[in-house]
Design an enzyme around this catalytic site. Structure first.
Site, PDB file in Angstrom:
ATOM      1  N   LYS A  79       0.611 -17.891   4.537  1.00 25.67           N
ATOM      2  CA  LYS A  79       0.990 -17.860   3.128  1.00 25.67           C
ATOM      3  C   LYS A  79      -0.224 -18.074   2.219  1.00 25.67           C
ATOM      4  CE  LYS A  79       5.410 -17.021   3.268  1.00 25.67           C
ATOM      5  NZ  LYS A  79       5.976 -15.786   2.683  1.00 25.67           N
TER       6      LYS A  79
ATOM      7  N   TYR B 178       2.320 -20.975   9.554  1.00 25.49           N
ATOM      8  CA  TYR B 178       3.021 -20.441   8.381  1.00 25.49           C
ATOM      9  C   TYR B 178       2.186 -20.668   7.122  1.00 25.49           C
ATOM     10  CZ  TYR B 178       6.542 -20.366   4.620  1.00 25.49           C
ATOM     11  OH  TYR B 178       7.239 -20.117   3.462  1.00 25.49           O
TER      12      TYR B 178
ATOM     13  N   ARG C 170       0.829  -1.221   0.000  1.00 23.59           N
ATOM     14  CA  ARG C 170       0.000   0.000   0.000  1.00 23.59           C
ATOM     15  C   ARG C 170       0.855   1.259   0.000  1.00 23.59           C
ATOM     16  NH1 ARG C 170      -4.741   1.113   3.917  1.00 23.59           N
ATOM     17  NH2 ARG C 170      -3.032   1.058   5.394  1.00 23.59           N
TER      18      ARG C 170
END
Length: 241
Positions: A143, A139, A108
């Site tokens: 992801k 994890y 952003r």
């Protein structure tokens, strides 16, 4: 996206894949490489500009964005991987803070620069984005969320000239995978494959032998077909508005 004479920013650039990406960008003729790290980084090449950049720090992200004058390629590489068993939500929150929200907030902040130069966003993900490795469930959750974000940004930014790429890595020989006993690719070969995929314009990049074995099936599979089909809703809204 040819890297020659381009400006590249890489987060998590102090070691492993991040360091290899810095060196590969230089080898391919990058004009400038911003190396984002939480601690001081030394590099002999004058084209490398160190940036203090903890992706969980809003103030450091904004300071880095103010310092970078132009940007062609953003590589969101910073990440963590901690073994857990999902007995509490702590590990999930830790992973999401870095692997999802870190990449999102950095993107952003730098998006105005990328729009200006019709640049590229490269998110370093994992095959765990598609199917979890059960010893690293938090994890994998982070992801998978980051992959969904990547696909959404790809559709939303397509009309603004910014391309968005997902790197679906197999096991790479870094500190992060030290406890996993499987054949691993070197960070250098993975970095080479990542930039090859970017230069070829691949949306989803499979840069190592393990991931490459899935590439053809993924590109021709139902999940990719559905992504393309759903992305047309964004294009349709643009036309109608």
């Amino acid at each position: 996206m040819n890297i020659t004479n381009k400006t590249v920013l890489i987060t998590g650039a102090n070691r492993g894949i991040g360091r290899a990406l810095v060196d590969e960008a230089l080898r391919r003729g990058a004009k400038k490489v911003y190396a984002g790290t939480r601690s001081a980084l030394q590099h002999s090449d004058k084209r490398v500009t160190p940036l203090t950049l903890d992706v969980t720090s809003a103030s450091q992200i904004q300071r880095a964005a103010d310092e970078v004058g132009a940007l062609d390629v953003l590589i969101n590489n910073a990440g963590i991987a901690i073994y857990d068993d999902l007995s509490t939500s702590d590990a999930i929150e830790q992973h999401l803070a870095v692997n999802l929200f870190g990449a999102f907030n950095v993107t952003r902040a730098f998006l105005p620069l990328l729009r200006r130069l019709k640049g590229a966003i490269v998110n370093i993900l994992s095959l765990s984005s598609i199917a979890p490795l059960p010893v690293l469930p938090a994890y994998a959750i982070s992801k998978a969320a980051a992959f969904s974000m990547t696909q959404s940004l790809r559709a939303l930014l397509a009309g603004q000239g910014v391309t968005v790429h997902a790197v679906l890595l197999g096991p790479i020989d870094t500190d992060m995978t030290r406890g996993i006993e499987v054949p691993k690719a070197s960070p250098e070969s993975a970095a080479h494959g990542i930039f090859d995929g970017l230069e070829k314009g691949e949306e989803d990049i499979f840069p190592d032998p393990w991931s490459q074995s899935l590439a053809e099936g993924w590109g021709d599979g139902v999940a990719k077909a559905l992504e393309r089909q759903l992305a047309t809703f964004v294009a349709r809204e643009r036309v109608e508005s």
